[in-house]
Each structure stands twice: as structure tokens, then as C-alpha cells.
Design an enzyme around this catalytic site. Structure first.
Site, PDB file in Angstrom:
ATOM      1  N   THR A   1       8.132  -3.655  15.537  1.00 32.42           N
ATOM      2  CA  THR A   1       7.917  -2.674  14.458  1.00 32.42           C
ATOM      3  C   THR A   1       6.659  -1.845  14.700  1.00 32.42           C
TER       4      THR A   1
ATOM      5  N   HIS B   1     -10.160 -16.261  14.278  1.00 33.49           N
ATOM      6  CA  HIS B   1     -10.517 -15.654  12.978  1.00 33.49           C
ATOM      7  C   HIS B   1     -11.684 -14.655  13.088  1.00 33.49           C
TER       8      HIS B   1
ATOM      9  N   ILE C   1       0.827  -1.212   0.000  1.00 38.23           N
ATOM     10  CA  ILE C   1       0.000   0.000   0.000  1.00 38.23           C
ATOM     11  C   ILE C   1       0.858   1.258   0.000  1.00 38.23           C
TER      12      ILE C   1
ATOM     13  N   LYS D   1      12.638  -0.910   5.621  1.00 33.05           N
ATOM     14  CA  LYS D   1      13.650  -1.880   6.038  1.00 33.05           C
ATOM     15  C   LYS D   1      13.857  -2.973   4.993  1.00 33.05           C
TER      16      LYS D   1
ATOM     17  N   TYR E   1      -1.356  -9.256  15.589  1.00 38.15           N
ATOM     18  CA  TYR E   1      -1.232  -8.164  14.616  1.00 38.15           C
ATOM     19  C   TYR E   1      -2.160  -7.014  14.966  1.00 38.15           C
TER      20      TYR E   1
ATOM     21  N   LYS F   1      -1.401  -3.063  16.195  1.00 38.79           N
ATOM     22  CA  LYS F   1      -1.860  -1.856  15.489  1.00 38.79           C
ATOM     23  C   LYS F   1      -2.715  -0.994  16.428  1.00 38.79           C
TER      24      LYS F   1
ATOM     25  N   THR G   1      -5.712   0.123  10.648  1.00 34.47           N
ATOM     26  CA  THR G   1      -6.620  -0.881  10.093  1.00 34.47           C
ATOM     27  C   THR G   1      -7.945  -0.932  10.850  1.00 34.47           C
ATOM     28  N   ASP G   2      -8.982  -1.404  10.161  1.00 39.19           N
ATOM     29  CA  ASP G   2     -10.274  -1.583  10.840  1.00 39.19           C
ATOM     30  C   ASP G   2     -10.221  -2.720  11.866  1.00 39.19           C
ATOM     31  N   GLU G   3      -9.181  -3.555  11.778  1.00 40.66           N
ATOM     32  CA  GLU G   3      -9.112  -4.714  12.682  1.00 40.66           C
ATOM     33  C   GLU G   3      -8.945  -4.332  14.148  1.00 40.66           C
TER      34      GLU G   3
ATOM     35  N   LYS H   1      -1.096 -12.919   1.137  1.00 44.63           N
ATOM     36  CA  LYS H   1      -2.443 -12.432   1.432  1.00 44.63           C
ATOM     37  C   LYS H   1      -3.483 -13.175   0.597  1.00 44.63           C
ATOM     38  N   PHE H   2      -4.740 -13.151   1.061  1.00 37.97           N
ATOM     39  CA  PHE H   2      -5.798 -14.010   0.519  1.00 37.97           C
ATOM     40  C   PHE H   2      -5.936 -13.967  -1.006  1.00 37.97           C
TER      41      PHE H   2
ATOM     42  N   ASP I   1      15.436   1.014   9.516  1.00 35.82           N
ATOM     43  CA  ASP I   1      14.385   0.557  10.431  1.00 35.82           C
ATOM     44  C   ASP I   1      13.710   1.763  11.092  1.00 35.82           C
TER      45      ASP I   1
HETATM   46  P1  NAD Z   1       3.187  -4.819   3.534  1.00 41.87           P
HETATM   47  O1  NAD Z   1       3.519  -5.931   4.469  1.00 41.87           O
HETATM   48  O2  NAD Z   1       2.948  -5.119   2.097  1.00 41.87           O
HETATM   49  O3  NAD Z   1       4.338  -3.704   3.587  1.00 41.87           O
HETATM   50  C1  NAD Z   1       4.942  -3.296   4.772  1.00 41.87           C
HETATM   51  C2  NAD Z   1       6.204  -2.522   4.442  1.00 41.87           C
HETATM   52  O4  NAD Z   1       6.801  -2.063   5.660  1.00 41.87           O
HETATM   53  C3  NAD Z   1       7.276  -3.352   3.709  1.00 41.87           C
HETATM   54  O5  NAD Z   1       7.820  -2.629   2.640  1.00 41.87           O
HETATM   55  C4  NAD Z   1       8.322  -3.607   4.789  1.00 41.87           C
HETATM   56  O6  NAD Z   1       9.636  -3.778   4.274  1.00 41.87           O
HETATM   57  C5  NAD Z   1       8.196  -2.352   5.634  1.00 41.87           C
HETATM   58  N1  NAD Z   1       8.665  -2.543   7.025  1.00 41.87           N
HETATM   59  C6  NAD Z   1       8.322  -3.547   7.885  1.00 41.87           C
HETATM   60  N2  NAD Z   1       8.974  -3.396   9.053  1.00 41.87           N
HETATM   61  C7  NAD Z   1       9.710  -2.251   8.948  1.00 41.87           C
HETATM   62  C8  NAD Z   1      10.566  -1.551   9.846  1.00 41.87           C
HETATM   63  N3  NAD Z   1      10.805  -2.003  11.080  1.00 41.87           N
HETATM   64  N4  NAD Z   1      11.156  -0.410   9.408  1.00 41.87           N
HETATM   65  C9  NAD Z   1      10.928   0.062   8.147  1.00 41.87           C
HETATM   66  N5  NAD Z   1      10.132  -0.579   7.270  1.00 41.87           N
HETATM   67  C10 NAD Z   1       9.521  -1.709   7.653  1.00 41.87           C
HETATM   68  O7  NAD Z   1       1.939  -4.096   4.192  1.00 41.87           O
HETATM   69  P2  NAD Z   1       0.689  -3.381   3.516  1.00 41.87           P
HETATM   70  O8  NAD Z   1      -0.379  -4.371   3.293  1.00 41.87           O
HETATM   71  O9  NAD Z   1       1.167  -2.532   2.412  1.00 41.87           O
HETATM   72  O10 NAD Z   1       0.200  -2.458   4.732  1.00 41.87           O
HETATM   73  C11 NAD Z   1       0.736  -1.146   4.919  1.00 41.87           C
HETATM   74  C12 NAD Z   1       0.076  -0.490   6.113  1.00 41.87           C
HETATM   75  O11 NAD Z   1      -1.322  -0.411   5.897  1.00 41.87           O
HETATM   76  C13 NAD Z   1       0.246  -1.249   7.425  1.00 41.87           C
HETATM   77  O12 NAD Z   1       0.454  -0.313   8.459  1.00 41.87           O
HETATM   78  C14 NAD Z   1      -1.077  -1.986   7.614  1.00 41.87           C
HETATM   79  O13 NAD Z   1      -1.349  -2.187   8.973  1.00 41.87           O
HETATM   80  C15 NAD Z   1      -2.027  -0.995   6.990  1.00 41.87           C
HETATM   81  N6  NAD Z   1      -3.273  -1.581   6.448  1.00 41.87           N
HETATM   82  C16 NAD Z   1      -3.223  -2.609   5.562  1.00 41.87           C
HETATM   83  C17 NAD Z   1      -4.401  -3.105   5.026  1.00 41.87           C
HETATM   84  C18 NAD Z   1      -4.391  -4.231   4.009  1.00 41.87           C
HETATM   85  O14 NAD Z   1      -5.447  -4.659   3.567  1.00 41.87           O
HETATM   86  N7  NAD Z   1      -3.251  -4.737   3.577  1.00 41.87           N
HETATM   87  C19 NAD Z   1      -5.621  -2.567   5.410  1.00 41.87           C
HETATM   88  C20 NAD Z   1      -5.643  -1.509   6.345  1.00 41.87           C
HETATM   89  C21 NAD Z   1      -4.453  -1.023   6.837  1.00 41.87           C
HETATM   90  O1  TDX Z   2      -5.272 -18.694   2.143  1.00 37.25           O
HETATM   91  C1  TDX Z   2      -6.088 -18.008   2.749  1.00 37.25           C
HETATM   92  N1  TDX Z   2      -7.380 -18.408   2.833  1.00 37.25           N
HETATM   93  C2  TDX Z   2      -8.349 -17.710   3.476  1.00 37.25           C
HETATM   94  O2  TDX Z   2      -9.508 -18.140   3.510  1.00 37.25           O
HETATM   95  C3  TDX Z   2      -5.734 -16.742   3.377  1.00 37.25           C
HETATM   96  C4  TDX Z   2      -4.304 -16.255   3.319  1.00 37.25           C
HETATM   97  C5  TDX Z   2      -6.721 -16.019   4.012  1.00 37.25           C
HETATM   98  N2  TDX Z   2      -7.992 -16.489   4.077  1.00 37.25           N
HETATM   99  C6  TDX Z   2      -9.039 -15.657   4.712  1.00 37.25           C
HETATM  100  C7  TDX Z   2      -8.706 -15.068   6.054  1.00 37.25           C
HETATM  101  C8  TDX Z   2      -9.469 -13.744   6.044  1.00 37.25           C
HETATM  102  O3  TDX Z   2     -10.811 -13.970   6.445  1.00 37.25           O
HETATM  103  O4  TDX Z   2      -9.222 -14.540   3.837  1.00 37.25           O
HETATM  104  C9  TDX Z   2      -9.480 -13.334   4.574  1.00 37.25           C
HETATM  105  C10 TDX Z   2      -8.429 -12.294   4.237  1.00 37.25           C
HETATM  106  O5  TDX Z   2      -7.194 -12.745   4.758  1.00 37.25           O
HETATM  107  P1  TDX Z   2      -5.851 -11.862   4.700  1.00 37.25           P
HETATM  108  O6  TDX Z   2      -5.553 -11.528   3.281  1.00 37.25           O
HETATM  109  O7  TDX Z   2      -4.809 -12.560   5.505  1.00 37.25           O
HETATM  110  O8  TDX Z   2      -6.332 -10.488   5.365  1.00 37.25           O
HETATM  111  P2  TDX Z   2      -6.885 -10.105   6.837  1.00 37.25           P
HETATM  112  O9  TDX Z   2      -6.469 -11.084   7.858  1.00 37.25           O
HETATM  113  O10 TDX Z   2      -8.358  -9.824   6.666  1.00 37.25           O
HETATM  114  O11 TDX Z   2      -6.077  -8.729   7.074  1.00 37.25           O
HETATM  115  C11 TDX Z   2      -5.891  -7.787   6.001  1.00 37.25           C
HETATM  116  O12 TDX Z   2      -6.777  -6.694   6.122  1.00 37.25           O
HETATM  117  C12 TDX Z   2      -6.569  -5.818   7.191  1.00 37.25           C
HETATM  118  C13 TDX Z   2      -4.463  -7.273   5.959  1.00 37.25           C
HETATM  119  O13 TDX Z   2      -3.554  -8.366   5.836  1.00 37.25           O
HETATM  120  C14 TDX Z   2      -4.146  -6.446   7.168  1.00 37.25           C
HETATM  121  O14 TDX Z   2      -2.834  -5.890   7.070  1.00 37.25           O
HETATM  122  C15 TDX Z   2      -5.138  -5.337   7.268  1.00 37.25           C
HETATM  123  O15 TDX Z   2      -4.924  -4.622   8.457  1.00 37.25           O
END
Ligand code: NAD
Ligand code: TDX
Length: 343
Positions: free
Chosen positions: A99, A285, A14, A36, A159, A163, A123-125, A198-199, A60
Site C-alpha cells: 500500500t 522503538h 486523519i 479500501k 512502517y 513511508k 510522517t515525521d518518522e 493506537k496509544f 485499492d
Molecule cells: P488509519 O490507519 O486510521 O487510516 C488509513 C486509511 O487508509 C483507512 O481508511 C484504510 O482503509 C485506508 N487504506 C489502507 N490501505 C489502503 C489501500 N491499499 N487503498 C485504499 N485505502 C487504503 O491512518 P491515519 O492515522 O489516519 O493516517 C493517515 C495518513 O497520515 C497515513 O498516510 C499516515 O502515514 C499519516 N500520518 C499519520 C499520523 C498519525 O499520528 N496517525 C501522523 C503523521 C502522518
Molecule cells: O499500548 C501502547 N503503549 C505504548 O506505550 C501503544 C500502542 C503504544 N505505546 C507507545 C509507543 C509510542 O512511543 O506510545 C507511543 C505512540 O505509539 P503509537 O500510537 O503506536 O504511535 P507511533 O508509533 O508514535 O506512530 C504514530 O505517529 C506517527 C502513528 O501511528 C503513525 O501513523 C504516524 O506516522
């Protein structure tokens, strides 16, 4: 004036989307990415960006000396860096504490010292989960059936609790020290460049690798999907128009259960709808997430542009098809880790 901004985690899914968004839409802004480059960070996510506007510092966020040096010369910090995967946090929570909590603490200390604007991406979590709509009177259209900025913090996993901890630190730094901060809590993102743990990308790359997709539990868990591009525009809107001390929820009314999403992927990729395996459920879950983003919409005028999930999903599938070199070297390792944990 936002001329020099730091984007932490800007080489991740993101964060890198946000960097591209700013480069393409705000020519006056220069960006220092502090990342990092953990397993989730990838230089390739920043390929093609102008070197005179984007500078990657590999480091970092918990390194106080480095953070101090960078923050001193910045106008704002947009904080994405995190350990982001729930399943990993259930295997080893320690990097999540380091982190997500200590790293955020290090950043806000530097921002308070230099009076630098801070935006915290969360995150909404943090709000835990909601009952399924089918189990609610009136099928979930009433009050209290989506997360709002007033919802109670009730995180379920290492996780989400890390957050939530970081959100609370930011809120306290605003109140006690006048930190110039805003917070956003967003729902599940999808789009290109998402790590294949991720899923959605896991299932797409499984099909492309001849592996059956894996559904946790019954597949009835609901996630509220938003395209990353919409998330990036929302963060920019909050950074530039948001009110200090406020929390904004970001979501695009994209509720779908995991089984529905998987069936759409299978269908789009020419597979039969039931060509998947049901595997062990995730411990603790969360059942359903759903965002009420009316504050962001009415107060700051944001609205999502990617309102057709099927179209966005098709583009995402095509991106993974066209960019095998981006993910194929990691695939075996990611799946071996899942297999070892029964998923
Ligand atoms: P990601 O895991 O793809 O990326 C995380 C990045 O942070 C990576 O580039 C990693 O190298 C860097 N990082 C990790 N530890 C570090 C450290 N100690 N110092 C510097 N860099 C570091 O994550 P993402 O899915 O892109 O999520 C980004 C942000 O958005 C997170 O804060 C997450 O909680 C939030 N978020 C994600 C989602 C989602 O659906 N993925 C939804 C809501 C919020
Ligand atoms: O193989 C899978 N099968 C499956 O059914 C995986 C990896 C996940 N799942 C389910 C678990 C969750 O209900 O799918 C849903 C989505 O899973 P993830 O992609 O792991 O996301 P989630 O746990 O919902 O968290 C994501 O959204 C909120 C991001 O990873 C977080 O960083 C963000 O904060």
C-alpha cells in the site's frame, strides 16, 4: 481551482477528519474518497456528510485501472491512504510495502499522466528519532534538536521506511517528471475517530473496559502531539498555498513522554496515576520526535489552534466514552493481538 478532489484513505482517522474539514469550510469543493476499507477504514467516519458533495469509492490505491479512471477527472489528489501502525508492520511488513510504496507509485503515475496536483501526507518518522532532551547539551534548545525539512532520512521500522520510500518516489517524480506535488511530514495526531490500536485510544478504551493501560518499556519515549483538526487545516493550507516541490513539517510544539500522557489520561478518568502495567518494549522503538514547523508558519501563515493538550485530551476521552458503539466490537480482537505479541 480545486473543485473536485480525491482523498485517499478518507475513511480512516486523519483522512476523514480532512474530509469533514473541507466539507465544512470550503463549500465549492466536491470530494471523492478512495478507500479500501481495511480494518482501519470505517464508513461511520463519513456519516452525516452531504451525498451530493462526498462520494465514497471502495477500492485499492494500487488498482491502476480504477485510479486512472478517477484521477482523470480530478483537480487534485490528497493522499492519506496507508498502513499506519508501527506494531503491525513489525508483525507483517507486506501490506506496508504494497500500500505505502506500490499504492503511492500507482497514484503518482496517474497524476503525472493527467497533470493533476498531488499532495502526499507523510510522517515525521521518516527522520528516525532524536536523543532525549535531558541527554542533550543545553537541554535541546539548540540547532539540530528538532526535525527540519533538511533532516536526514533515517527510518527505523518497516512502517516508517515504507513511508520514507513513498516520500522519495514523490520527490523523484517532481524532479524527473514535473509532478505538481507537495509533501507534508506531521507528528503524532490525537483526537476522536483514532483507531483503538493506537496509544491514546488504546489506553482510554482499556480503562473503559476494565483493562489496565499498557506502557511500553520505561515510558520515557517522547511524541510531539498535534490535534487532528490542526493537521487538516495545515494540509489544506499546503494544498492551496504551498510551493510545488516543497516539503513542509507540521507540528504544534506538543512534546510529552508516554508516561506523562498516560498519567494525564488516568487522572482525567478518575484512576490512580500508577494504575497501569509496564509491558515489553517495541523493538527498535524510536526515542523522541520533535518538529520544527517554522517554515509552514512563516511561509504559509498556519498556526495550531489546539494549544492546550489537556483540553484536547479531555474532549477525546469524552468522545470515546460517548461513542462506545464505534469501538466496542473490535476491542477484544485488538487486545488479543497485543497479548499474543507480549504488549
Ligand atoms: P488509519 O490507519 O486510521 O487510516 C488509513 C486509511 O487508509 C483507512 O481508511 C484504510 O482503509 C485506508 N487504506 C489502507 N490501505 C489502503 C489501500 N491499499 N487503498 C485504499 N485505502 C487504503 O491512518 P491515519 O492515522 O489516519 O493516517 C493517515 C495518513 O497520515 C497515513 O498516510 C499516515 O502515514 C499519516 N500520518 C499519520 C499520523 C498519525 O499520528 N496517525 C501522523 C503523521 C502522518
Ligand atoms: O499500548 C501502547 N503503549 C505504548 O506505550 C501503544 C500502542 C503504544 N505505546 C507507545 C509507543 C509510542 O512511543 O506510545 C507511543 C505512540 O505509539 P503509537 O500510537 O503506536 O504511535 P507511533 O508509533 O508514535 O506512530 C504514530 O505517529 C506517527 C502513528 O501511528 C503513525 O501513523 C504516524 O506516522
Amino acid at each position: 481551482m480545486m473543485k473536485n478532489i480525491i482523498v485517499t484513505g478518507g475513511a480512516g482517522f486523519i483522512g476523514s477528519n480532512f474530509v469533514h474539514y473541507v466539507v465544512n469550510n470550503h463549500p465549492e469543493v466536491n470530494i471523492t474518497v478512495l478507500d479500501k476499507l481495511t480494518y482501519a477504514g470505517n464508513r461511520a467516519n463519513l456519516a452525516g456528510l452531504p451525498a451530493d458533495r462526498v462520494n465514497l469509492v471502495v477500492g485499492d490505491i494500487a488498482d491502476a485501472e480504477l485510479v486512472d479512471k478517477l484521477v482523470k477527472n480530478a483537480d487534485a489528489v490528497v493522499h492519506y491512504a496507508a498502513e499506519s501502525h508501527n506494531d503491525n508492520s513489525l508483525i507483517d511488513p507486506s501490506p506496508f510495502i504494497q500500500t505505502n510504496i506500490i499504492g503511492t507509485y500507482t497514484l503518482i503515475e496517474a497524476c503525472r499522466k493527467y497533470g493533476v496536483r498531488f499532495h502526499h501526507v507523510s510522517t515525521d518518522e521518516v527522520y528516525g528519532d532524536l536523543p532525549l532532551r535531558e541527554d542533550l547539551p543545553g537541554h535541546g534548545e539548540g540547532e539540530g534538536e528538532k526535525f527540519t525539512p533538511e533532516s536526514r532520512y533515517q527510518p527505523s521500522s518497516p512502517y516508517s521506511s515504507s513511508k520514507a520510500s513513498s516520500d522519495l518516489l514523490v520527490r523523484a517524480w517532481v524532479r524527473s517528471f514535473g509532478l505538481k506535488a507537495t509533501i507534508s511530514n506531521c507528528s503524532n495526531n490525537y483526537g476522536p475517530y483514532q483507531h483503538i490500536e493506537k496509544f491514546i485510544p488504546r489506553q482510554i478504551t482499556n480503562i473503559l473496559s476494565g483493562i489496565k493501560p499498557k506502557l511500553y518499556g520505561t515510558g520515557k519515549n517522547v511524541r510531539d502531539w498535534i490535534h487532528t483538526n490542526d493537521h487538516s487545516r495545515a494540509v489544506w493550507t499546503i494544498l492551496t498555498k504551498g510551493k510545488i516541490g516543497e516539503t513542509y513539517l507540521i507540528g504544534a510544539d506538543g512534546e510529552k513522554n508516554n508516561k506523562e500522557v498516560l498519567e494525564l489520561i488516568l487522572q482525567e478518568m478518575g484512576q490512580s496515576k500508577d494504575a497501569y502495567e509496564m509491558v515489553k518494549d517495541r523493538p527498535g522503538h524510536d526515542l523522541r520526535y520533535a518538529i520544527d514547523s517554522s517554515k509552514l508558519r512563516s511561509e504559509l501563515g498556519w498556526e495550531p489552534k489546539f494549544t492546550n493538550f489537556e483540553d484536547g485530551l479531555r474532549d477525546t476521552i469524552n468522545w470515546y466514552k460517548d461513542n462506545k458503539s464505534w469501538w466496542k466490537d473490535e476491542k477484544a480482537e485488538v487486545e488479543a493481538k497485543y497479548t499474543a505479541n507480549g504488549h
